[in-house]
Design a protein around this motif. Structure first.
Motif, PDB file in Angstrom:
ATOM      1  N   ILE A 176       0.836  -1.204   0.000  1.00 48.60           N
ATOM      2  CA  ILE A 176       0.000   0.000   0.000  1.00 48.60           C
ATOM      3  C   ILE A 176       0.871   1.255   0.000  1.00 48.60           C
ATOM      4  O   ILE A 176       0.594   2.221  -0.711  1.00 48.60           O
ATOM      5  CB  ILE A 176      -0.974  -0.020   1.195  1.00 48.60           C
ATOM      6  CG1 ILE A 176      -2.012  -1.120   0.994  1.00 48.60           C
ATOM      7  CG2 ILE A 176      -1.642   1.335   1.378  1.00 48.60           C
ATOM      8  CD1 ILE A 176      -2.868  -1.390   2.204  1.00 48.60           C
ATOM      9  N   ALA A 177       1.953   1.227   0.782  1.00 46.85           N
ATOM     10  CA  ALA A 177       2.870   2.383   0.807  1.00 46.85           C
ATOM     11  C   ALA A 177       3.528   2.579  -0.560  1.00 46.85           C
ATOM     12  O   ALA A 177       3.677   3.712  -1.027  1.00 46.85           O
ATOM     13  CB  ALA A 177       3.925   2.189   1.892  1.00 46.85           C
ATOM     14  N   ALA A 178       3.921   1.468  -1.201  1.00 46.74           N
ATOM     15  CA  ALA A 178       4.539   1.569  -2.523  1.00 46.74           C
ATOM     16  C   ALA A 178       3.542   2.113  -3.548  1.00 46.74           C
ATOM     17  O   ALA A 178       3.899   2.938  -4.395  1.00 46.74           O
ATOM     18  CB  ALA A 178       5.065   0.207  -2.959  1.00 46.74           C
ATOM     19  N   LEU A 179       2.304   1.661  -3.479  1.00 51.41           N
ATOM     20  CA  LEU A 179       1.279   2.168  -4.397  1.00 51.41           C
ATOM     21  C   LEU A 179       1.012   3.649  -4.162  1.00 51.41           C
ATOM     22  O   LEU A 179       0.784   4.406  -5.116  1.00 51.41           O
ATOM     23  CB  LEU A 179      -0.017   1.375  -4.244  1.00 51.41           C
ATOM     24  CG  LEU A 179      -0.013  -0.038  -4.813  1.00 51.41           C
ATOM     25  CD1 LEU A 179      -1.281  -0.774  -4.421  1.00 51.41           C
ATOM     26  CD2 LEU A 179       0.150  -0.010  -6.321  1.00 51.41           C
ATOM     27  N   ALA A 180       1.055   4.081  -2.916  1.00 48.08           N
ATOM     28  CA  ALA A 180       0.807   5.490  -2.600  1.00 48.08           C
ATOM     29  C   ALA A 180       1.898   6.387  -3.181  1.00 48.08           C
ATOM     30  O   ALA A 180       1.643   7.561  -3.468  1.00 48.08           O
ATOM     31  CB  ALA A 180       0.710   5.677  -1.092  1.00 48.08           C
ATOM     32  N   ARG A 181       3.094   5.842  -3.362  1.00 47.10           N
ATOM     33  CA  ARG A 181       4.194   6.631  -3.922  1.00 47.10           C
ATOM     34  C   ARG A 181       4.102   6.759  -5.440  1.00 47.10           C
ATOM     35  O   ARG A 181       4.779   7.607  -6.030  1.00 47.10           O
ATOM     36  CB  ARG A 181       5.535   6.010  -3.538  1.00 47.10           C
ATOM     37  CG  ARG A 181       5.882   6.197  -2.072  1.00 47.10           C
ATOM     38  CD  ARG A 181       7.311   5.790  -1.777  1.00 47.10           C
ATOM     39  NE  ARG A 181       7.579   4.392  -2.028  1.00 47.10           N
ATOM     40  CZ  ARG A 181       7.441   3.409  -1.135  1.00 47.10           C
ATOM     41  NH1 ARG A 181       7.029   3.687   0.082  1.00 47.10           N
ATOM     42  NH2 ARG A 181       7.726   2.165  -1.453  1.00 47.10           N
ATOM     43  N   LEU A 182       3.290   5.927  -6.090  1.00 50.42           N
ATOM     44  CA  LEU A 182       3.153   6.005  -7.542  1.00 50.42           C
ATOM     45  C   LEU A 182       2.342   7.233  -7.932  1.00 50.42           C
ATOM     46  O   LEU A 182       1.440   7.651  -7.200  1.00 50.42           O
ATOM     47  CB  LEU A 182       2.431   4.759  -8.071  1.00 50.42           C
ATOM     48  CG  LEU A 182       3.184   3.440  -8.006  1.00 50.42           C
ATOM     49  CD1 LEU A 182       2.275   2.299  -8.449  1.00 50.42           C
ATOM     50  CD2 LEU A 182       4.433   3.475  -8.849  1.00 50.42           C
ATOM     51  N   PRO A 183       2.643   7.794  -9.091  1.00 49.96           N
ATOM     52  CA  PRO A 183       1.840   8.932  -9.563  1.00 49.96           C
ATOM     53  C   PRO A 183       0.382   8.511  -9.791  1.00 49.96           C
ATOM     54  O   PRO A 183       0.089   7.337 -10.070  1.00 49.96           O
ATOM     55  CB  PRO A 183       2.490   9.309 -10.896  1.00 49.96           C
ATOM     56  CG  PRO A 183       3.839   8.683 -10.875  1.00 49.96           C
ATOM     57  CD  PRO A 183       3.756   7.500  -9.987  1.00 49.96           C
ATOM     58  N   LEU A 184      -0.504   9.467  -9.679  1.00 46.93           N
ATOM     59  CA  LEU A 184      -1.930   9.204  -9.813  1.00 46.93           C
ATOM     60  C   LEU A 184      -2.268   8.538 -11.150  1.00 46.93           C
ATOM     61  O   LEU A 184      -3.054   7.588 -11.203  1.00 46.93           O
ATOM     62  CB  LEU A 184      -2.725  10.505  -9.659  1.00 46.93           C
ATOM     63  CG  LEU A 184      -4.239  10.392  -9.701  1.00 46.93           C
ATOM     64  CD1 LEU A 184      -4.730   9.498  -8.573  1.00 46.93           C
ATOM     65  CD2 LEU A 184      -4.865  11.761  -9.619  1.00 46.93           C
TER      66      LEU A 184
END
Length: 62
Positions: free
Chosen positions: A30-38
């Motif tokens: 989830i943290a890694a996904l949150a770092r991805l651009p929208l």
């Protein structure tokens, strides 16, 4: 309707399995996904939806 409920049940089972077996890895994901651009997250979501539709269509094909 039975196929729909079966699909929902399988999805919930798999979600619960991830939470039960690897909760810390899920937090990292989830943290890694949150770092991805929208835009990237949106593209991943659309790709997952398309793949899901293809799988459902294959399952419903005679």
């Amino acid at each position: 309707m039975a196929a729909f409920l079966t699909g929902i049940g399988i999805a919930l089972f798999l979600e619960g399995l991830v939470f039960a077996l690897a909760p810390s890895r899920l937090e990292e994901l989830i943290a890694a996904l949150a770092r991805l651009p929208l835009g990237t997250r949106r593209a991943l979501g659309l790709g997952a939806m398309a793949l899901g539709l293809v799988i459902v269509a294959m399952g419903l094909a005679p």
